[in-house]
Design an enzyme around this catalytic site. Structure first.
Site, PDB file in Angstrom:
ATOM      1  N   TRP A   1      57.160-132.768  67.894  1.00  0.00           N
ATOM      2  CA  TRP A   1      56.230-131.902  67.164  1.00  0.00           C
ATOM      3  C   TRP A   1      54.931-132.714  67.100  1.00  0.00           C
ATOM      4  O   TRP A   1      54.955-133.834  66.545  1.00  0.00           O
ATOM      5  CB  TRP A   1      56.649-131.729  65.728  1.00  0.00           C
TER       6      TRP A   1
ATOM      7  N   TYR B   1      51.287-132.597  65.532  1.00  0.00           N
ATOM      8  CA  TYR B   1      50.342-131.888  64.692  1.00  0.00           C
ATOM      9  C   TYR B   1      49.169-132.811  64.366  1.00  0.00           C
ATOM     10  O   TYR B   1      49.347-133.828  63.690  1.00  0.00           O
ATOM     11  CB  TYR B   1      51.028-131.426  63.391  1.00  0.00           C
TER      12      TYR B   1
ATOM     13  N   ARG C   1      46.569-134.114  62.246  1.00  0.00           N
ATOM     14  CA  ARG C   1      46.419-133.943  60.801  1.00  0.00           C
ATOM     15  C   ARG C   1      45.912-135.212  60.141  1.00  0.00           C
ATOM     16  O   ARG C   1      46.524-136.270  60.267  1.00  0.00           O
ATOM     17  CB  ARG C   1      47.750-133.520  60.188  1.00  0.00           C
TER      18      ARG C   1
ATOM     19  N   LYS D   1      55.935-129.538  70.800  1.00  0.00           N
ATOM     20  CA  LYS D   1      55.801-128.334  69.973  1.00  0.00           C
ATOM     21  C   LYS D   1      54.438-128.353  69.306  1.00  0.00           C
ATOM     22  O   LYS D   1      54.109-129.311  68.587  1.00  0.00           O
ATOM     23  CB  LYS D   1      56.914-128.327  68.920  1.00  0.00           C
TER      24      LYS D   1
ATOM     25  N   GLY E   1      54.807-120.352  62.930  1.00  0.00           N
ATOM     26  CA  GLY E   1      53.876-120.237  61.801  1.00  0.00           C
ATOM     27  C   GLY E   1      54.424-119.336  60.718  1.00  0.00           C
ATOM     28  O   GLY E   1      55.558-118.853  60.779  1.00  0.00           O
TER      29      GLY E   1
ATOM     30  N   GLY F   1      60.705-120.476  63.290  1.00  0.00           N
ATOM     31  CA  GLY F   1      61.550-120.466  62.102  1.00  0.00           C
ATOM     32  C   GLY F   1      61.323-119.221  61.276  1.00  0.00           C
ATOM     33  O   GLY F   1      62.003-118.203  61.426  1.00  0.00           O
TER      34      GLY F   1
HETATM   35  P1  FBP Z   1      57.744-122.030  61.563  1.00  0.00           P
HETATM   36  O1  FBP Z   1      58.066-121.247  62.823  1.00  0.00           O
HETATM   37  O2  FBP Z   1      58.465-121.500  60.384  1.00  0.00           O
HETATM   38  O3  FBP Z   1      56.252-122.132  61.376  1.00  0.00           O
HETATM   39  O4  FBP Z   1      58.297-123.486  61.795  1.00  0.00           O
HETATM   40  C1  FBP Z   1      57.632-124.378  62.635  1.00  0.00           C
HETATM   41  C2  FBP Z   1      57.507-125.734  62.011  1.00  0.00           C
HETATM   42  O5  FBP Z   1      57.031-126.666  62.961  1.00  0.00           O
HETATM   43  C3  FBP Z   1      58.796-126.270  61.405  1.00  0.00           C
HETATM   44  O6  FBP Z   1      59.640-126.827  62.369  1.00  0.00           O
HETATM   45  C4  FBP Z   1      58.263-127.210  60.377  1.00  0.00           C
HETATM   46  O7  FBP Z   1      59.110-127.340  59.290  1.00  0.00           O
HETATM   47  C5  FBP Z   1      57.011-126.554  59.919  1.00  0.00           C
HETATM   48  O8  FBP Z   1      56.592-125.694  60.952  1.00  0.00           O
HETATM   49  C6  FBP Z   1      55.941-127.535  59.586  1.00  0.00           C
HETATM   50  O9  FBP Z   1      54.856-126.812  59.127  1.00  0.00           O
HETATM   51  P2  FBP Z   1      53.614-127.473  58.393  1.00  0.00           P
HETATM   52  O10 FBP Z   1      53.744-128.978  58.459  1.00  0.00           O
HETATM   53  O11 FBP Z   1      52.429-126.972  59.144  1.00  0.00           O
HETATM   54  O12 FBP Z   1      53.641-126.956  57.012  1.00  0.00           O
END
Ligand code: FBP
Length: 235
Positions: A130, A132, A134, A163, A190, A214
């Site tokens: 994953w 991100y 941030r 991801k 999301g 999710g």
């Molecule tokens: P969703 O499809 O529910 O958005 O899940 C994707 C995901 O990457 C999860 O695996 C993780 O728990 C969550 O989003 C993290 O979201 P964030 O850090 O942006 O709140």
């Protein structure tokens, strides 16, 4: 398209994402099984408690190896909470790890993931990273540059899947796929949204390998219908 069912939100967001149906991991295992998804993502607690049911479902298990709650503020860091060895003992076919690129703690997550990558691949597991962007210095986590950078980082660090979040611009996503140079790009779902299936339709020909979703599945009244629609779309 490949589809992974993500269910690590209980740790990442807390039960705020759940209702009395989605709070029960057994219902998620059933959705994964009935929907015949390519894998289900759990933290180790669920993988331990529902070991038998997960095994019986025959759905590939991906154990998330790090995590943090949403209560922590400031520069993000997510540390390892489960070993590769433990994931293997739980029957995992793959492992997952989150890196917040741009964070002041990026190098700590890089170092931790470096060891995980070597261990997991040595044992024949696949790895979903994953990524991100941030940090307080990052203005737009889904900009063209940050999306492509995320995919490239995953490739450079040796992941099999990356991801990422889709920012709404298809050209940016295509560039990110190109930048990943062979790493399979997965788009996350999301927050639950009425536009979700339109987005799936929009991104299906971008070269992505699939999605890891999710909330848009297990918060839906009809999770199997959503799964069918996602899976029906060709790469
Ligand atoms: P969703 O499809 O529910 O958005 O899940 C994707 C995901 O990457 C999860 O695996 C993780 O728990 C969550 O989003 C993290 O979201 P964030 O850090 O942006 O709140």
């Amino acid at each position: 398209m490949k589809l992974f069912l993500a269910y690590d939100q209980g740790l990442e967001h807390g039960p705020t994402d759940f209702d009395s149906t989605s709070s029960d991991p057994l219902n998620i295992i059933n959705i994964a099984k009935e929907g015949d998804v390519n894998g289900v993502v759990f933290h180790k607690g669920i993988a331990i408690k529902y070991f038998k049911e997960i095994k019986k479902s025959k759905i590939p298990l991906i154990v998330k190896l790090n995590g943090k709650t949403s209560l922590v503020k400031g520069e993000p860091i997510s540390r390892q909470v489960c070993s590769v060895e433990k994931a293997i003992s739980l029957g995992a076919k793959g492992v997952g790890y989150t890196i917040y690129i741009g964070s002041a703690f990026e190098s700590e997550m890089f170092a931790e993931f470096g060891k995980i990558e070597e261990e997991a691949h040595r044992a024949g597991l696949f790895i979903i990273l994953w990524i991100y962007p941030r940090s307080k210095s990052i203005k737009n986590d889904v900009s063209r540059e940050n999306l492509a950078y995320s995919c490239r980082v995953a490739m450079e660090l040796g992941a099999d899947f990356v991801k990422v979040k889709y920012g709404g611009n298809i050209r940016d996503l295509k560039w990110a796929v190109e930048s990943s140079s062979g790493v399979n790009v997965l788009v996350s779902g999301g927050k639950k949204s009425d536009e979700f299936l339109d987005e799936v339709e929009e991104i299906k020909n971008s070269g992505i390998a699939g999605m890891a979703v999710g909330r848009n599945i297990w918060q839906s009244k009809n999770p199997l219908k959503i799964i069918k629609k996602i899976k029906g779309n060709k790469k």
